[in-house]
Design a protein around this motif. Structure first.
Motif, PDB file in Angstrom:
ATOM      1  N   ALA A 145      12.934  33.162  36.973  1.00 36.33           N
ATOM      2  CA  ALA A 145      12.132  33.085  35.711  1.00 36.33           C
ATOM      3  C   ALA A 145      11.169  32.052  35.571  1.00 36.33           C
ATOM      4  CB  ALA A 145      13.064  33.208  34.703  1.00 36.33           C
ATOM      5  N   ALA A 146      11.786  30.890  35.909  1.00 37.70           N
ATOM      6  CA  ALA A 146      10.813  29.619  35.979  1.00 37.70           C
ATOM      7  C   ALA A 146       9.773  29.850  36.917  1.00 37.70           C
ATOM      8  CB  ALA A 146      11.514  28.521  36.158  1.00 37.70           C
ATOM      9  N   ASP A 147      10.005  30.171  37.933  1.00 37.31           N
ATOM     10  CA  ASP A 147       8.846  30.428  39.073  1.00 37.31           C
ATOM     11  C   ASP A 147       7.763  31.434  38.504  1.00 37.31           C
ATOM     12  OD1 ASP A 147       9.240  28.572  41.178  1.00 37.31           O
ATOM     13  OD2 ASP A 147      10.409  30.401  42.445  1.00 37.31           O
ATOM     14  N   LEU A 148       8.252  32.452  37.900  1.00 37.74           N
ATOM     15  CA  LEU A 148       7.335  33.442  37.254  1.00 37.74           C
ATOM     16  C   LEU A 148       6.701  32.761  36.194  1.00 37.74           C
ATOM     17  CD1 LEU A 148       6.307  36.437  37.221  1.00 37.74           C
ATOM     18  CD2 LEU A 148       8.040  36.898  35.392  1.00 37.74           C
ATOM     19  N   ALA A 149       7.187  32.224  35.190  1.00 34.01           N
ATOM     20  CA  ALA A 149       6.454  31.481  34.062  1.00 34.01           C
ATOM     21  C   ALA A 149       5.441  30.634  34.476  1.00 34.01           C
ATOM     22  CB  ALA A 149       7.351  31.003  33.006  1.00 34.01           C
ATOM     23  N   HIS A 150       5.887  29.646  35.639  1.00 37.73           N
ATOM     24  CA  HIS A 150       5.045  28.422  35.794  1.00 37.73           C
ATOM     25  C   HIS A 150       3.909  28.643  36.888  1.00 37.73           C
ATOM     26  CE1 HIS A 150       8.618  26.031  34.248  1.00 37.73           C
ATOM     27  NE2 HIS A 150       7.904  26.361  33.469  1.00 37.73           N
ATOM     28  N   LYS A 151       4.307  29.596  37.868  1.00 36.47           N
ATOM     29  CA  LYS A 151       3.527  29.758  38.909  1.00 36.47           C
ATOM     30  C   LYS A 151       2.900  31.190  39.042  1.00 36.47           C
ATOM     31  CE  LYS A 151       6.268  26.914  42.309  1.00 36.47           C
ATOM     32  NZ  LYS A 151       7.046  26.833  43.428  1.00 36.47           N
ATOM     33  N   GLY A 152       3.366  31.982  38.420  1.00 36.62           N
ATOM     34  CA  GLY A 152       2.892  33.500  38.214  1.00 36.62           C
ATOM     35  C   GLY A 152       1.457  33.505  37.926  1.00 36.62           C
ATOM     36  N   TYR A 180      -0.650  32.510  41.023  1.00 37.48           N
ATOM     37  CA  TYR A 180      -0.359  33.356  42.318  1.00 37.48           C
ATOM     38  C   TYR A 180      -1.412  34.670  41.938  1.00 37.48           C
ATOM     39  CZ  TYR A 180       2.965  31.295  45.599  1.00 37.48           C
ATOM     40  OH  TYR A 180       3.329  30.372  46.579  1.00 37.48           O
ATOM     41  N   LEU A 181      -1.420  35.168  40.869  1.00 39.80           N
ATOM     42  CA  LEU A 181      -2.117  36.139  40.358  1.00 39.80           C
ATOM     43  C   LEU A 181      -3.725  36.001  40.898  1.00 39.80           C
ATOM     44  CD1 LEU A 181      -2.582  38.883  39.053  1.00 39.80           C
ATOM     45  CD2 LEU A 181      -2.777  37.788  36.866  1.00 39.80           C
ATOM     46  N   GLU A 182      -4.132  34.892  40.752  1.00 36.77           N
ATOM     47  CA  GLU A 182      -5.602  34.508  40.910  1.00 36.77           C
ATOM     48  C   GLU A 182      -5.853  34.328  42.527  1.00 36.77           C
ATOM     49  OE1 GLU A 182      -8.315  34.612  38.889  1.00 36.77           O
ATOM     50  OE2 GLU A 182      -6.599  35.398  37.534  1.00 36.77           O
ATOM     51  N   MET A 183      -4.823  33.922  43.142  1.00 34.80           N
ATOM     52  CA  MET A 183      -4.846  33.444  44.676  1.00 34.80           C
ATOM     53  C   MET A 183      -4.821  34.982  45.079  1.00 34.80           C
ATOM     54  SD  MET A 183      -2.489  31.287  47.049  1.00 34.80           S
ATOM     55  CE  MET A 183      -0.774  32.204  46.565  1.00 34.80           C
ATOM     56  N   PHE A 184      -4.098  35.958  44.802  1.00 35.70           N
ATOM     57  CA  PHE A 184      -3.914  37.187  45.591  1.00 35.70           C
ATOM     58  C   PHE A 184      -4.897  37.929  45.044  1.00 35.70           C
ATOM     59  CE2 PHE A 184       0.085  36.036  46.802  1.00 35.70           C
ATOM     60  CZ  PHE A 184       0.553  37.113  47.659  1.00 35.70           C
ATOM     61  N   ARG A 185      -5.778  37.814  44.066  1.00 38.54           N
ATOM     62  CA  ARG A 185      -7.148  38.516  44.009  1.00 38.54           C
ATOM     63  C   ARG A 185      -7.966  38.250  44.511  1.00 38.54           C
ATOM     64  NH1 ARG A 185      -6.429  37.940  37.074  1.00 38.54           N
ATOM     65  NH2 ARG A 185      -5.617  40.039  36.773  1.00 38.54           N
ATOM     66  N   HIS A 218      12.679  30.094  50.682  1.00 36.67           N
ATOM     67  CA  HIS A 218      11.528  30.680  50.569  1.00 36.67           C
ATOM     68  C   HIS A 218      10.526  30.583  49.310  1.00 36.67           C
ATOM     69  CE1 HIS A 218       8.257  33.931  51.242  1.00 36.67           C
ATOM     70  NE2 HIS A 218       8.601  34.471  50.050  1.00 36.67           N
ATOM     71  N   SER A 219      11.291  30.266  48.459  1.00 35.15           N
ATOM     72  CA  SER A 219      10.974  30.029  47.035  1.00 35.15           C
ATOM     73  C   SER A 219      11.985  29.384  46.340  1.00 35.15           C
ATOM     74  CB  SER A 219      10.285  31.328  46.290  1.00 35.15           C
ATOM     75  OG  SER A 219      11.543  32.106  45.748  1.00 35.15           O
ATOM     76  N   LYS A 220      11.930  28.841  44.952  1.00 35.73           N
ATOM     77  CA  LYS A 220      12.876  28.247  44.397  1.00 35.73           C
ATOM     78  C   LYS A 220      13.770  29.367  43.488  1.00 35.73           C
ATOM     79  CE  LYS A 220      11.970  24.710  41.739  1.00 35.73           C
ATOM     80  NZ  LYS A 220      11.421  23.693  40.965  1.00 35.73           N
ATOM     81  N   GLY A 221      13.298  30.513  43.567  1.00 33.78           N
ATOM     82  CA  GLY A 221      13.882  31.453  42.776  1.00 33.78           C
ATOM     83  C   GLY A 221      14.334  32.531  43.632  1.00 33.78           C
ATOM     84  N   ASP A 222      14.749  32.510  44.953  1.00 33.81           N
ATOM     85  CA  ASP A 222      15.226  33.534  45.833  1.00 33.81           C
ATOM     86  C   ASP A 222      16.479  34.192  45.166  1.00 33.81           C
ATOM     87  OD1 ASP A 222      13.243  33.452  47.795  1.00 33.81           O
ATOM     88  OD2 ASP A 222      13.874  31.781  48.650  1.00 33.81           O
ATOM     89  N   PRO A 242      -0.211  23.705  49.778  1.00 29.15           N
ATOM     90  CA  PRO A 242      -0.470  22.336  49.147  1.00 29.15           C
ATOM     91  C   PRO A 242      -1.915  22.241  48.457  1.00 29.15           C
ATOM     92  CG  PRO A 242      -0.410  22.094  51.490  1.00 29.15           C
ATOM     93  CD  PRO A 242       0.035  23.400  51.329  1.00 29.15           C
ATOM     94  N   PRO A 243      -2.228  21.866  47.154  1.00 30.93           N
ATOM     95  CA  PRO A 243      -1.159  21.307  46.256  1.00 30.93           C
ATOM     96  C   PRO A 243      -0.519  22.205  45.297  1.00 30.93           C
ATOM     97  CG  PRO A 243      -3.247  20.859  45.607  1.00 30.93           C
ATOM     98  CD  PRO A 243      -3.610  21.638  46.886  1.00 30.93           C
ATOM     99  N   HIS A 244      -1.036  23.534  45.710  1.00 28.99           N
ATOM    100  CA  HIS A 244      -0.595  24.588  44.529  1.00 28.99           C
ATOM    101  C   HIS A 244       0.883  24.850  44.693  1.00 28.99           C
ATOM    102  CE1 HIS A 244      -4.830  24.623  43.537  1.00 28.99           C
ATOM    103  NE2 HIS A 244      -4.943  24.873  44.978  1.00 28.99           N
ATOM    104  N   ASP A 245       1.568  24.923  45.652  1.00 28.91           N
ATOM    105  CA  ASP A 245       2.571  25.452  45.915  1.00 28.91           C
ATOM    106  C   ASP A 245       3.525  24.637  47.128  1.00 28.91           C
ATOM    107  OD1 ASP A 245       5.452  26.344  45.888  1.00 28.91           O
ATOM    108  OD2 ASP A 245       4.652  28.541  45.437  1.00 28.91           O
TER     109      ASP A 245
END
Length: 297
Positions: free
Chosen positions: A106-113, A116-121, A165-169, A198-201
């Motif tokens: 949940a923290a990953d989604l809130a802080h990094k979501g 990642y949305l912009e990166m994947f676009r 793989h991530s903090k919230g696996d 790096p430096p984003h994740d």
């Protein structure tokens, strides 16, 4: 997850769902990049969906399939981790299913979501199309590390693994069927995905990932549903562990002999391609080397 632009749309096809055990289905990825394997797990009164597919339109198809399959049973949704093809369709389930994840995810989604949305676009028009209209919704229920979900005559175990793989696996286990859903902790026929950006994740950890794989091997599942790739027997867990250990050993041997990171990456990649010539996702080898160059026993 893919690190390069796609020329095709990452579309989930629920019509290809197949049964792994009684009242337990997988919607397979069909070998399509940025399409995950999606689980549908039923009990007498409830059905759990594992992962959404990328974006609201994929998730709407998954929801429609799950609702028809449920035949009035209550719906739950969980996600193996927060990455876009696994979780960025949760908005479609709002009001229709109870969405539950562990606190680290949940923290990953809130802080990094949003990042990642912009990166994947930026991965190309086909991906951007699927991400149109994405809203990152908060889970309905957040638990610290473990949740045993009673679907009615079937208990499903949701377990946070800790950072890998991530903090919230999170892995999802169906004990009565011997089925383990791993998310991107495991890929079948593919080099492990290191989201080292790096430096984003930089939260991926090769060392912790190895420890997680050792624990998963000790659970002795009958069937393993990876994040991407074919559902298979438990040998795939050993394959991933062995690859990660070899990646660590070869990276560290070169790092500790003062070889440049560029040379290390090239030499290790050549070795891994020789060892696994049929595996896809070779672009992730260098990212794994870069990650492991920063880690110490």
């Amino acid at each position: 997850m893919a690190s390069e632009s796609l020329s095709h749309d990452p579309i989930v096809e629920p019509g290809n769902a197949r049964e792994l055990a009684p009242d337990l289905l997988v919607i397979p990825d069909r070998g399509v990049d940025l399409v995950p394997n999606i689980g549908i797990i039923g009990g007498s009164h409830s059905v759990l969906v594992v992962d959404t597919g990328m974006g609201p339109r994929n998730a709407e198809k998954v929801l429609a399939f799950a609702a028809e399959y449920a035949k009035g049973r209550r719906l739950y949704l969980t996600t193996t981790h927060f990455h876009p093809e696994h979780a960025f369709g949760a908005q479609a389930f709002a009001g229709e299913a109870t969405y539950l994840v562990n606190s680290a995810q949940a923290a990953d989604l809130a802080h990094k979501g949003p990042g990642y949305l912009e990166m994947f676009r930026g991965l190309g028009a086909p991906v951007a199309r699927q991400l149109e209209g994405v809203e990152l919704v908060a889970p309905d229920e957040i638990y610290p590390e473990a949740r045993d979900l009673d679907l009615g005559g079937r208990i499903v175990q949701l377990r946070a693994t800790g950072r890998a793989h991530s903090k919230g696996d999170q892995v999802v286990t169906v004990p009565d069927a011997g089925v383990l859903f791993t998310g991107d902790l495991v890929e079948a026929g593919q080099f492990s995905i290191f989201p080292w950006f790096p430096p984003h994740d930089t939260d991926v950890s090769g060392l912790r990932w190895i420890e997680v794989m050792r624990r998963l091997i000790d659970t002795h599942p009958t069937l393993v549903v990876p994040g991407h790739g074919e559902t298979s027997g438990p040998q795939v867990l050993t394959d991933v562990r062995d690859y990660l250990e070899l990646l660590r050993d070869e990276t560290w041997a070169r790092r500790d002999s003062a070889v440049s990171e560029e040379t290390t990456a090239a030499e290790v990649k050549a070795l891994m391609l020789e060892r696994h010539p049929d595996w896809t996702g070779q672009e992730w080898i260098e990212k794994g080397v870069a990650c492991l160059c920063t880690e110490h026993a």
